[in-house]
Design a protein around this motif. Structure first.
Motif, PDB file in Angstrom:
ATOM      1  N   THR A 103       0.781  -1.084   0.187  1.00 59.16           N
ATOM      2  CA  THR A 103       0.013   0.047  -0.118  1.00 59.16           C
ATOM      3  C   THR A 103       0.777   1.253  -0.006  1.00 59.16           C
ATOM      4  N   ASN A 110      -5.804   2.575   5.075  1.00 59.01           N
ATOM      5  CA  ASN A 110      -7.061   2.134   4.332  1.00 59.01           C
ATOM      6  C   ASN A 110      -6.844   0.489   4.759  1.00 59.01           C
ATOM      7  N   ARG A 112      -8.321  -1.650   3.228  1.00 60.44           N
ATOM      8  CA  ARG A 112      -8.468  -2.488   2.220  1.00 60.44           C
ATOM      9  C   ARG A 112      -7.137  -2.845   1.327  1.00 60.44           C
TER      10      ARG A 112
END
Length: 127
Positions: A103, A110, A112
């Motif tokens: 990421t 985040n 996700r």
């Protein structure tokens, strides 16, 4: 692959607690691992994360100076040491792993972006 968080419990405000997250099935020694938490009725919130190979850490503002993330690569284990706990720290705490492609920095909070998740351990801070 399994992440198993443990160490939660009931603690008084101002107290301390250490959470552990044991990984199995895969080593994460070159990945990022992090902690999130989710209080009742609220969205999952980023707590912090660590680069397992170098140890660099990143923390969310609400926990800076009170929480410390560390790791033991030999044990494939992640830790979250929590000091000066407040009632607002009450939540289920989850560990997670971010594997390549990682990421980007601006998205580290985040959820996700994380590929593996543990089941969570409940921390309750009484006032």
């Amino acid at each position: 692959v399994q992440l198993q968080a443990s160490g939660g419990g009931l603690v008084q405000a101002g107290g301390s607690l250490r959470l552990s997250c044991a990984a199995s099935g895969r080593t994460f020694s070159r990945d990022f691992m992090g902690w999130f938490r989710q209080a009742p009725g609220k969205e999952r919130e980023f707590v912090g994360r660590i680069l397992m190979s170098g140890g660099r850490t990143y923390y969310a503002d609400p926990v800076k100076g009170r929480f410390t993330i560390s790791r033991d690569n030999a044990k494939n284990t992640l830790y979250l040491q929590m000091y000066s706990l407040k009632p607002e720290d009450t939540a289920v705490y989850y560990c997670a792993a971010d594997t390549p492609p990682f990421t980007i920095y601006s998205e580290m909070s985040n959820a996700r972006g994380y590929d593996y998740w543990g089941k969570g351990t409940l921390v309750t801070v009484s006032s």
